[in-house]
Design an enzyme around this catalytic site. Sequence first.
Site, PDB file in Angstrom:
ATOM      1  N   LYS A  14       0.830  -1.207   0.000  1.00 65.90           N
ATOM      2  CA  LYS A  14       0.000   0.000   0.000  1.00 65.90           C
ATOM      3  C   LYS A  14       0.868   1.262   0.000  1.00 65.90           C
ATOM      4  CE  LYS A  14      -3.855  -2.266   2.470  1.00 65.90           C
ATOM      5  NZ  LYS A  14      -4.728  -2.236   3.667  1.00 65.90           N
ATOM      6  N   PHE A  64     -15.681   3.979   7.637  1.00 70.65           N
ATOM      7  CA  PHE A  64     -14.315   4.284   7.214  1.00 70.65           C
ATOM      8  C   PHE A  64     -14.103   4.123   5.709  1.00 70.65           C
ATOM      9  CE2 PHE A  64     -14.513  -0.127   8.788  1.00 70.65           C
ATOM     10  CZ  PHE A  64     -14.076  -0.831   7.677  1.00 70.65           C
ATOM     11  N   ARG A 102      -1.621 -14.155   4.887  1.00 67.16           N
ATOM     12  CA  ARG A 102      -2.390 -13.523   5.978  1.00 67.16           C
ATOM     13  C   ARG A 102      -1.602 -13.570   7.292  1.00 67.16           C
ATOM     14  NH1 ARG A 102      -6.870 -10.344   4.988  1.00 67.16           N
ATOM     15  NH2 ARG A 102      -7.848 -10.974   6.937  1.00 67.16           N
ATOM     16  N   THR A 108      -5.419  -6.830  11.264  1.00 72.30           N
ATOM     17  CA  THR A 108      -5.755  -5.616  10.505  1.00 72.30           C
ATOM     18  C   THR A 108      -5.286  -4.348  11.207  1.00 72.30           C
ATOM     19  OG1 THR A 108      -7.714  -6.802   9.747  1.00 72.30           O
ATOM     20  CG2 THR A 108      -7.697  -4.416   9.405  1.00 72.30           C
ATOM     21  N   ARG A 122       2.289  -5.940   9.719  1.00 73.71           N
ATOM     22  CA  ARG A 122       1.412  -4.842  10.137  1.00 73.71           C
ATOM     23  C   ARG A 122       1.768  -4.275  11.512  1.00 73.71           C
ATOM     24  NH1 ARG A 122      -4.365  -7.012   7.734  1.00 73.71           N
ATOM     25  NH2 ARG A 122      -4.258  -5.879   5.755  1.00 73.71           N
ATOM     26  N   ASN A 144      -1.995   0.076   7.337  1.00 77.63           N
ATOM     27  CA  ASN A 144      -1.455  -1.235   7.723  1.00 77.63           C
ATOM     28  C   ASN A 144      -0.591  -1.881   6.647  1.00 77.63           C
ATOM     29  OD1 ASN A 144      -3.492  -1.945   6.014  1.00 77.63           O
ATOM     30  ND2 ASN A 144      -4.824  -2.825   7.590  1.00 77.63           N
ATOM     31  N   HIS A 147      -2.092  -5.325   1.803  1.00 73.40           N
ATOM     32  CA  HIS A 147      -3.346  -6.069   1.680  1.00 73.40           C
ATOM     33  C   HIS A 147      -3.000  -7.518   1.354  1.00 73.40           C
ATOM     34  CE1 HIS A 147      -7.212  -7.497   0.223  1.00 73.40           C
ATOM     35  NE2 HIS A 147      -6.554  -7.984  -0.806  1.00 73.40           N
TER      36      HIS A 147
HETATM   37  P1  GTP Z   1      -7.103  -5.808   3.809  1.00 72.17           P
HETATM   38  O1  GTP Z   1      -5.999  -6.795   3.553  1.00 72.17           O
HETATM   39  O2  GTP Z   1      -6.666  -4.379   3.566  1.00 72.17           O
HETATM   40  O3  GTP Z   1      -8.360  -6.171   3.091  1.00 72.17           O
HETATM   41  O4  GTP Z   1      -7.352  -5.887   5.379  1.00 72.17           O
HETATM   42  P2  GTP Z   1      -8.091  -7.008   6.219  1.00 72.17           P
HETATM   43  O5  GTP Z   1      -8.584  -8.105   5.320  1.00 72.17           O
HETATM   44  O6  GTP Z   1      -7.205  -7.372   7.347  1.00 72.17           O
HETATM   45  O7  GTP Z   1      -9.318  -6.196   6.796  1.00 72.17           O
HETATM   46  P3  GTP Z   1     -10.730  -5.878   6.136  1.00 72.17           P
HETATM   47  O8  GTP Z   1     -10.850  -6.463   4.771  1.00 72.17           O
HETATM   48  O9  GTP Z   1     -11.780  -6.172   7.139  1.00 72.17           O
HETATM   49  O10 GTP Z   1     -10.641  -4.286   6.016  1.00 72.17           O
HETATM   50  C1  GTP Z   1     -10.063  -3.660   4.870  1.00 72.17           C
HETATM   51  C2  GTP Z   1      -9.356  -2.404   5.331  1.00 72.17           C
HETATM   52  O11 GTP Z   1     -10.327  -1.542   5.928  1.00 72.17           O
HETATM   53  C3  GTP Z   1      -8.304  -2.647   6.410  1.00 72.17           C
HETATM   54  O12 GTP Z   1      -7.020  -2.873   5.862  1.00 72.17           O
HETATM   55  C4  GTP Z   1      -8.343  -1.349   7.189  1.00 72.17           C
HETATM   56  O13 GTP Z   1      -7.510  -0.356   6.560  1.00 72.17           O
HETATM   57  C5  GTP Z   1      -9.783  -0.897   7.056  1.00 72.17           C
HETATM   58  N1  GTP Z   1     -10.573  -1.265   8.243  1.00 72.17           N
HETATM   59  C6  GTP Z   1     -11.108  -2.472   8.542  1.00 72.17           C
HETATM   60  N2  GTP Z   1     -11.773  -2.440   9.692  1.00 72.17           N
HETATM   61  C7  GTP Z   1     -11.672  -1.158  10.139  1.00 72.17           C
HETATM   62  C8  GTP Z   1     -12.187  -0.472  11.299  1.00 72.17           C
HETATM   63  O14 GTP Z   1     -12.859  -1.037  12.145  1.00 72.17           O
HETATM   64  N3  GTP Z   1     -11.871   0.850  11.407  1.00 72.17           N
HETATM   65  C9  GTP Z   1     -11.125   1.511  10.484  1.00 72.17           C
HETATM   66  N4  GTP Z   1     -10.863   2.806  10.663  1.00 72.17           N
HETATM   67  N5  GTP Z   1     -10.639   0.898   9.374  1.00 72.17           N
HETATM   68  C10 GTP Z   1     -10.909  -0.415   9.214  1.00 72.17           C
HETATM   69 MG    MG Z   2      -9.711  -7.728   3.551  1.00 70.17          MG
END
Ligand code: GTP
Ligand code: MG
Length: 246
Positions: A14, A64, A102, A108, A122, A144, A147
């Site tokens: 990212k 968000f 992962r 996350t 992360r 973070n 992805h």
């Molecule tokens: P990705 O690999 O980026 O998809 O992350 P993830 O699979 O660990 O998390 P998810 O798909 O649930 O969320 C996608 C992105 O949304 C995350 O990388 C975060 O940047 C953001 N995000 C997820 N949950 C939250 C939350 O509760 N608050 C905030 N501010 N951002 C969130």
């Molecule tokens: Mg995700």
Amino acid sequence: MTNQNLEHTLVLIKPDALKNSLTGYVLSQLSEYHAGLRFAGSKIVNVPRMLAEEHYAEHRAKPFYFSLIDFIRGRDQYPDAPEKRRVIALVYQGVDAVQKVRDIAGPTDPHVARETRPGCVRALGSVVPVKDADGNVIGHRMDNLIHASATVPEAEREIKLWFKPTDIPPLMRPYETVTCDQSYYYQEGQLFTEYAADRTLLVAPGACVWKTDLEVLNAINEGATPAYTLEAVASKYVVNERPEED
Ligand code: GTP
Ligand code: MG
């Protein structure tokens, strides 16, 4: 080993990782030596809004969401330098690739990552306040760094969203492809079969395309309901075509 034994997964390095010079570190953590993963595809992407919105479609209703779209497009890291707004998109191939990546990425939320999984990628991320035009804090953003696809079906959706079949060496291609027998063009949310100025060529006769993408294009052309959106097909073809205006 045949491709049947292998999984594929999408990784995005990212804009915050690029800005903080963490690209090399991430690539080392994901290397064949550390993780038993092999590169199957890579590209530098100036992320168009359409691609960002498709990628994070599952979060559309979340508070968000808008900051997430700006973040993945690099607008937060480089508000005054659009030429620096990039992500590095990677496809990795390997046994149990989805879960392996992962695990290397970690939780996350970077605060949680630091507390529970020090050493994961992360754990080097940050949580930053999001402010409104008056400077009031209205939420937080999770910077973070990477992805990673969450499941095998999500990996298929995401790899087909970001990559054309020909971005991946033929023997490493994970999903069925077909040869297209007609031209399709895209302009402002619509599909066309004829060229006109400002239409982007998606596929031409003879092009190698994901089978499911061609089914979507044919369905839209015939007025039927497609299995997924035109934008999910078009995104990978409009990437890096021209600068975004917003
Ligand atoms: P990705 O690999 O980026 O998809 O992350 P993830 O699979 O660990 O998390 P998810 O798909 O649930 O969320 C996608 C992105 O949304 C995350 O990388 C975060 O940047 C953001 N995000 C997820 N949950 C939250 C939350 O509760 N608050 C905030 N501010 N951002 C969130
Ligand atoms: Mg995700």
